[in-house]
Design an enzyme around this catalytic site. Structure first.
Site, PDB file in Angstrom:
ATOM      1  N   TYR A  62      39.187  60.147  43.059  1.00  0.00           N
ATOM      2  CA  TYR A  62      39.957  58.982  43.499  1.00  0.00           C
ATOM      3  C   TYR A  62      40.451  58.181  42.297  1.00  0.00           C
ATOM      4  CZ  TYR A  62      41.201  54.536  45.618  1.00  0.00           C
ATOM      5  OH  TYR A  62      41.881  53.403  45.990  1.00  0.00           O
ATOM      6  N   TYR A  91      48.111  41.773  46.630  1.00  0.00           N
ATOM      7  CA  TYR A  91      49.252  42.534  47.131  1.00  0.00           C
ATOM      8  C   TYR A  91      50.078  41.664  48.087  1.00  0.00           C
ATOM      9  CZ  TYR A  91      46.641  46.744  45.707  1.00  0.00           C
ATOM     10  OH  TYR A  91      45.954  47.701  45.008  1.00  0.00           O
ATOM     11  N   HIS A  95      51.392  52.075  37.973  1.00  0.00           N
ATOM     12  CA  HIS A  95      50.169  52.167  38.768  1.00  0.00           C
ATOM     13  C   HIS A  95      49.320  53.364  38.330  1.00  0.00           C
ATOM     14  CE1 HIS A  95      48.845  49.790  42.341  1.00  0.00           C
ATOM     15  NE2 HIS A  95      47.912  50.721  42.372  1.00  0.00           N
TER      16      HIS A  95
END
Length: 378
Positions: free
Chosen positions: A24, A129, A275
């Site tokens: 991940y 966010y 990102h």
């Protein structure tokens, strides 16, 4: 395992973590081309060696948003940090404070603001966010203010989640994911005991505080997909700019026009970021995007950069190309997973040593003296 370089922590983390957690943090989106380019393109930037410059007085200190920093490094917001070490956000924040740099707490952290902020004396940064649930956004901003947060990092490159194929294979998502994660945890008893059992509760602390009920790991992917807002525009950020009276940093800028829009919007800083190669595969590496952005907006706001920074030499390269500060994500998570707070502190020591060597041999006595003259022009 012997840790002699900052890059050694990746292998140490892989050995300790269940595969669903390692992949991940380690993986990117689609074919992971941008993930690889982030590091490869940085490594291709040649430093310009200069000698006999009397480097006896060398300083790595800097200042950002009125905050003194021992190194031009901040720890990035990373979701689920508390799954990589027991109460991982607290340990990472304490390590950052010990080394004189900021820690940024993610919206989707395991430990909530109310647990992390009081664990250190230095104000944490908080990342947010743009979400469909504006009530949550207002609630978490109010809680961040109450906890003494000064700097808000606003992530804008996730109107939709990226397609991360590794997660399907590793058990983070996909068929029988919950059972696969249990079996993986059983095969990694050190993690299962220290984090899996002693690190509870394993929920999304900031969200659970708002909802009044636990938001478990099983709900993580679904919650993200349901709440990211593809209709986001600069206008949606205006009420946050009015509500938040501290420095506001826009994270996820890769294009000069977006950087100029951030200036017009009134942002105090931007993070040049893709990102970590986890969103749109095939975009520019951050080291490719940084020079043009620095040429366009340097001096109008502060420029931070992340993605692909694995060594102190990489930090020097980014600063020479126009960044005011760098941010570390994966690298500090690897260290945290391997050795907890002590691992993050040691990682930052290694970055500092690598920076001192690089700056001594490029003739830059301070962060301000790093420029494109510190690099070989090709």
């Amino acid at each position: 395992m012997i840790i002699s370089a900052s890059t050694d922590y990746r292998a140490a983390a892989k050995a300790k973590l269940p595969p669903f957690l390692f992949h991940y943090i380690d993986g990117g989106s689609y074919g992971e081309h941008t993930l690889r380019r982030n590091t490869d393109d940085l490594a291709d930037i040649a430093l310009r060696q200069r000698v006999l410059s009397d480097m006896s007085e060398l300083s790595l200190e800097t200042e950002l948003f009125g905050e003194k920093m021992a190194l031009p490094i901040a720890l990035s917001p990373v979701g689920l940090t508390g799954m990589y070490a027991r109460r991982g956000e607290v340990q990472a924040a304490q390590a950052a404070e010990a080394k004189g740099i900021p820690f940024t707490l993610s919206t989707v952290s395991v430990c909530p603001i109310e647990e992390v902020a009081p664990s250190i004396h230095r104000p944490i940064w908080f990342q947010l966010y743009v979400l469909k649930d504006r009530g949550f956004m207002k609630n978490v901003l109010e809680r961040a203010k109450a906890a003494g947060v000064k700097n808000l990092v606003f992530t804008v490159d996730m109107p939709v989640p990226g397609a991360r194929y590794r997660d399907m294979h590793s058990g983070m998502s996909g068929p029988n994911a919950a059972m696969r994660r249990v079996l993986q945890a059983m095969a990694h008893p050190s993690w299962a005991w220290d984090v899996g059992l002693l690190g509870k509760p394993h929920d999304l602390g900031n969200i659970s505080k708002y909802r009044g009920s636990p938001t478990k790991l099983e709900d993580y992917i679904g919650w993200l997909g349901a709440n990211f807002d593809p209709s986001i525009s600069w206008k949606d950020l205006e009420w946050i700019r009015d509500f938040w009276d501290g420095p506001m940093i826009i994270k996820g800028i890769l294009d000069t026009e977006d950087a100029k829009d951030a200036v017009r919007f009134g942002a105090d800083g931007i993070v040049v970021s893709n990102h970590g190669g986890r969103q749109l595969d095939g975009v520019l590496s951050t080291v490719q995007a940084l020079p043009a952005i620095a040429d366009a907006v340097k001096g109008d706001l502060k420029i931070l950069v992340d993605s692909g920074i694995r060594t102190g030499l990489d930090v020097v390269r980014m600063l020479a190309l126009g960044a005011d500060c760098t941010m570390l994500g994966r690298s500090f998570i690897y260290a945290l997973a391997a050795q907890g707070r002590a691992g993050v502190e040691n990682l930052l020591d290694l970055y500092e040593k690598e920076m001192r060597v690089a700056m001594t041999l490029t003739g830059a006595k301070s962060i301000a003296e790093l420029s494109r003259d510190s690099l070989v022009k090709r």
